[in-house]
Write a protein that holds these residues in place. Structure first.
Motif, PDB file in Angstrom:
ATOM      1  N   LEU A   1       0.828  -1.202   0.000  1.00  0.00           N
ATOM      2  CA  LEU A   1       0.000   0.000   0.000  1.00  0.00           C
ATOM      3  C   LEU A   1       0.863   1.253   0.000  1.00  0.00           C
ATOM      4  N   ALA A   2       1.886   1.283   0.857  1.00  0.00           N
ATOM      5  CA  ALA A   2       2.765   2.444   0.934  1.00  0.00           C
ATOM      6  C   ALA A   2       3.493   2.677  -0.391  1.00  0.00           C
ATOM      7  N   ASP A   3       3.942   1.590  -1.031  1.00  0.00           N
ATOM      8  CA  ASP A   3       4.641   1.707  -2.315  1.00  0.00           C
ATOM      9  C   ASP A   3       3.706   2.255  -3.393  1.00  0.00           C
ATOM     10  N   GLN A   4       2.479   1.740  -3.443  1.00  0.00           N
ATOM     11  CA  GLN A   4       1.522   2.217  -4.450  1.00  0.00           C
ATOM     12  C   GLN A   4       1.143   3.671  -4.207  1.00  0.00           C
ATOM     13  N   ALA A   5       0.990   4.034  -2.930  1.00  0.00           N
ATOM     14  CA  ALA A   5       0.643   5.417  -2.603  1.00  0.00           C
ATOM     15  C   ALA A   5       1.770   6.371  -2.985  1.00  0.00           C
ATOM     16  N   ALA A   6       3.010   5.933  -2.779  1.00  0.00           N
ATOM     17  CA  ALA A   6       4.161   6.767  -3.138  1.00  0.00           C
ATOM     18  C   ALA A   6       4.264   6.925  -4.653  1.00  0.00           C
ATOM     19  N   ALA A   7       3.978   5.846  -5.379  1.00  0.00           N
ATOM     20  CA  ALA A   7       4.087   5.883  -6.840  1.00  0.00           C
ATOM     21  C   ALA A   7       2.995   6.738  -7.477  1.00  0.00           C
ATOM     22  N   SER A   8       1.783   6.711  -6.890  1.00  0.00           N
ATOM     23  CA  SER A   8       0.652   7.429  -7.482  1.00  0.00           C
ATOM     24  C   SER A   8       0.346   8.748  -6.787  1.00  0.00           C
ATOM     25  N   SER A   9       1.024   9.011  -5.668  1.00  0.00           N
ATOM     26  CA  SER A   9       0.769  10.213  -4.852  1.00  0.00           C
ATOM     27  C   SER A   9      -0.687  10.281  -4.393  1.00  0.00           C
ATOM     28  N   SER A  10      -1.282   9.107  -4.159  1.00  0.00           N
ATOM     29  CA  SER A  10      -2.670   9.069  -3.699  1.00  0.00           C
ATOM     30  C   SER A  10      -2.944   7.754  -3.005  1.00  0.00           C
ATOM     31  N   LEU A  11      -4.097   7.700  -2.337  1.00  0.00           N
ATOM     32  CA  LEU A  11      -4.569   6.484  -1.689  1.00  0.00           C
ATOM     33  C   LEU A  11      -5.867   6.025  -2.349  1.00  0.00           C
ATOM     34  N   PRO A  12      -6.184   4.733  -2.277  1.00  0.00           N
ATOM     35  CA  PRO A  12      -7.506   4.291  -2.728  1.00  0.00           C
ATOM     36  C   PRO A  12      -8.593   5.010  -1.927  1.00  0.00           C
ATOM     37  N   GLU A  13      -9.627   5.463  -2.629  1.00  0.00           N
ATOM     38  CA  GLU A  13     -10.724   6.200  -1.999  1.00  0.00           C
ATOM     39  C   GLU A  13     -12.024   5.414  -2.141  1.00  0.00           C
ATOM     40  N   GLY A  14     -12.764   5.278  -1.071  1.00  0.00           N
ATOM     41  CA  GLY A  14     -14.065   4.641  -1.137  1.00  0.00           C
ATOM     42  C   GLY A  14     -13.980   3.137  -1.313  1.00  0.00           C
ATOM     43  N   HIS A  15     -15.154   2.502  -1.259  1.00  0.00           N
ATOM     44  CA  HIS A  15     -15.205   1.046  -1.301  1.00  0.00           C
ATOM     45  C   HIS A  15     -14.705   0.486  -2.623  1.00  0.00           C
ATOM     46  N   GLU A  16     -15.035   1.138  -3.734  1.00  0.00           N
ATOM     47  CA  GLU A  16     -14.676   0.595  -5.041  1.00  0.00           C
ATOM     48  C   GLU A  16     -13.163   0.547  -5.231  1.00  0.00           C
ATOM     49  N   GLN A  17     -12.482   1.641  -4.949  1.00  0.00           N
ATOM     50  CA  GLN A  17     -11.031   1.663  -5.127  1.00  0.00           C
ATOM     51  C   GLN A  17     -10.332   0.776  -4.102  1.00  0.00           C
ATOM     52  N   CYS A  18     -10.836   0.750  -2.878  1.00  0.00           N
ATOM     53  CA  CYS A  18     -10.253  -0.146  -1.872  1.00  0.00           C
ATOM     54  C   CYS A  18     -10.454  -1.601  -2.277  1.00  0.00           C
ATOM     55  N   ALA A  19     -11.610  -1.913  -2.861  1.00  0.00           N
ATOM     56  CA  ALA A  19     -11.877  -3.274  -3.316  1.00  0.00           C
ATOM     57  C   ALA A  19     -10.928  -3.669  -4.440  1.00  0.00           C
ATOM     58  N   MET A  20     -10.537  -2.714  -5.281  1.00  0.00           N
ATOM     59  CA  MET A  20      -9.563  -2.993  -6.337  1.00  0.00           C
ATOM     60  C   MET A  20      -8.205  -3.326  -5.735  1.00  0.00           C
ATOM     61  N   PHE A  21      -7.831  -2.620  -4.675  1.00  0.00           N
ATOM     62  CA  PHE A  21      -6.577  -2.944  -3.983  1.00  0.00           C
ATOM     63  C   PHE A  21      -6.687  -4.321  -3.326  1.00  0.00           C
ATOM     64  N   ASP A  22      -7.843  -4.621  -2.725  1.00  0.00           N
ATOM     65  CA  ASP A  22      -8.073  -5.949  -2.146  1.00  0.00           C
ATOM     66  C   ASP A  22      -7.856  -7.033  -3.193  1.00  0.00           C
ATOM     67  N   ASP A  23      -8.443  -6.819  -4.374  1.00  0.00           N
ATOM     68  CA  ASP A  23      -8.361  -7.817  -5.442  1.00  0.00           C
ATOM     69  C   ASP A  23      -6.907  -8.041  -5.854  1.00  0.00           C
ATOM     70  N   HIS A  24      -6.147  -6.960  -5.932  1.00  0.00           N
ATOM     71  CA  HIS A  24      -4.721  -7.065  -6.266  1.00  0.00           C
ATOM     72  C   HIS A  24      -3.985  -7.933  -5.237  1.00  0.00           C
ATOM     73  N   CYS A  25      -4.201  -7.662  -3.962  1.00  0.00           N
ATOM     74  CA  CYS A  25      -3.489  -8.394  -2.908  1.00  0.00           C
ATOM     75  C   CYS A  25      -3.938  -9.841  -2.809  1.00  0.00           C
ATOM     76  N   ASN A  26      -5.231 -10.093  -3.012  1.00  0.00           N
ATOM     77  CA  ASN A  26      -5.776 -11.431  -2.797  1.00  0.00           C
ATOM     78  C   ASN A  26      -5.560 -12.370  -3.971  1.00  0.00           C
ATOM     79  N   ASN A  27      -5.021 -11.849  -5.063  1.00  0.00           N
ATOM     80  CA  ASN A  27      -4.634 -12.694  -6.182  1.00  0.00           C
ATOM     81  C   ASN A  27      -3.116 -12.774  -6.312  1.00  0.00           C
ATOM     82  N   TYR A  28      -2.451 -12.495  -5.202  1.00  0.00           N
ATOM     83  CA  TYR A  28      -1.005 -12.636  -5.095  1.00  0.00           C
ATOM     84  C   TYR A  28      -0.714 -13.958  -4.386  1.00  0.00           C
TER      85      TYR A  28
END
Length: 240
Positions: A152-179
């Motif tokens: 999460l910290a690496d992605q936030a540093a690369a994009s200068s932002s955090l996932p916002e709301g359920h939809e974007q957080c769910a996209m981050f969940d999907d990324h982690c849970n298919n690792y």
């Protein structure tokens, strides 16, 4: 019964300072596996079902970010807009997104689900309407949760932002849970999303073990067919 094993950082974040009483309790044992024998429901009975989750809080871009991970599957979820001291809000948001995510994954299997989303929600609350928050950490699960926090910290540093709301957080969940991951409790490498889905379908989706085995075999056959098609395409291009 849902058990939330809290890091000190999350416990300090989620406690309602105005309430005057601490809701994150001392666990009955250092070993989460002992909870089923030691705990009692509000009715005074041993819990028929115990579901263990680890919860942690990290600060990323000056914002508290809550991460949860299910012990067995290593399935993780991210929340970036929780309010400090709002324990009920945390539980509500976590269960709502988990329900929606797993129902979506069920539909993606390509056959009509045996249970509707409302029936799944009913089964979930029937088994886990009771919650406990303990100040406790399972070392291996926390190590995997720390990996998610670094991601999460690496992605936030690369994009200068955090996932916002359920939809974007769910996209981050999907990324982690298919690792792909490994743990001492499982002999082979595994994907958290797959392990979570099979458990979900068994516990809340109306599937028997035989039914889940059939789905697993179908999924493996589809994966082999896809890989064979990819290999054939590579050979065809190489022959041109």
């Amino acid at each position: 019964m849902l058990i939330f094993n809290c890091s000190r950082a999350f416990a300090d974040f989620i406690e309602d300072k105005k309430a005057g009483t601490r809701l994150v309790e001392t666990p009955p044992s250092k070993d989460p596996a002992a909870d089923a024998l030691l705990l009692r429901t509000h009715d005074g009975e041993p819990p028929a079902h115990v579901w263990q989750w680890q919860v942690h809080m990290v600060t990323v871009r000056r914002r508290p970010c809550v991460l949860v991970m299910e012990h067995d599957s290593r399935y993780s979820m991210l929340f970036t807009r929780l309010k400090a001291g709002d324990m009920a809000g945390f539980v509500s948001q976590m269960l709502e997104r988990l329900l929606n995510q797993q129902y979506t994954e069920t539909l993606a299997l390509g056959e009509p689900p045996l249970a509707s989303i409302d029936e799944m929600a009913h089964s979930l609350m029937q088994q886990h309407s009771d919650f406990r928050f303990f100040l406790r950490s399972e070392r291996s699960v926390q190590a995997h949760l720390n990996e998610v926090a670094r991601d999460l910290a690496d992605q936030a540093a690369a994009s200068s932002s955090l996932p916002e709301g359920h939809e974007q957080c769910a996209m981050f969940d999907d990324h982690c849970n298919n690792y792909i991951r490994s743990s001492k409790t499982r002999p082979d490498w595994f994907y958290p999303q797959q392990v979570m889905l099979w458990r979900w379908l068994h516990d809340f989706g109306g599937y028997t073990e035989a039914g889940i085995l059939r789905l697993q075999q179908q999924q493996q056959a589809q994966q082999r067919a896809f890989q064979s098609a990819q290999f054939a395409e590579i050979l065809a291009k190489a022959g041109q």
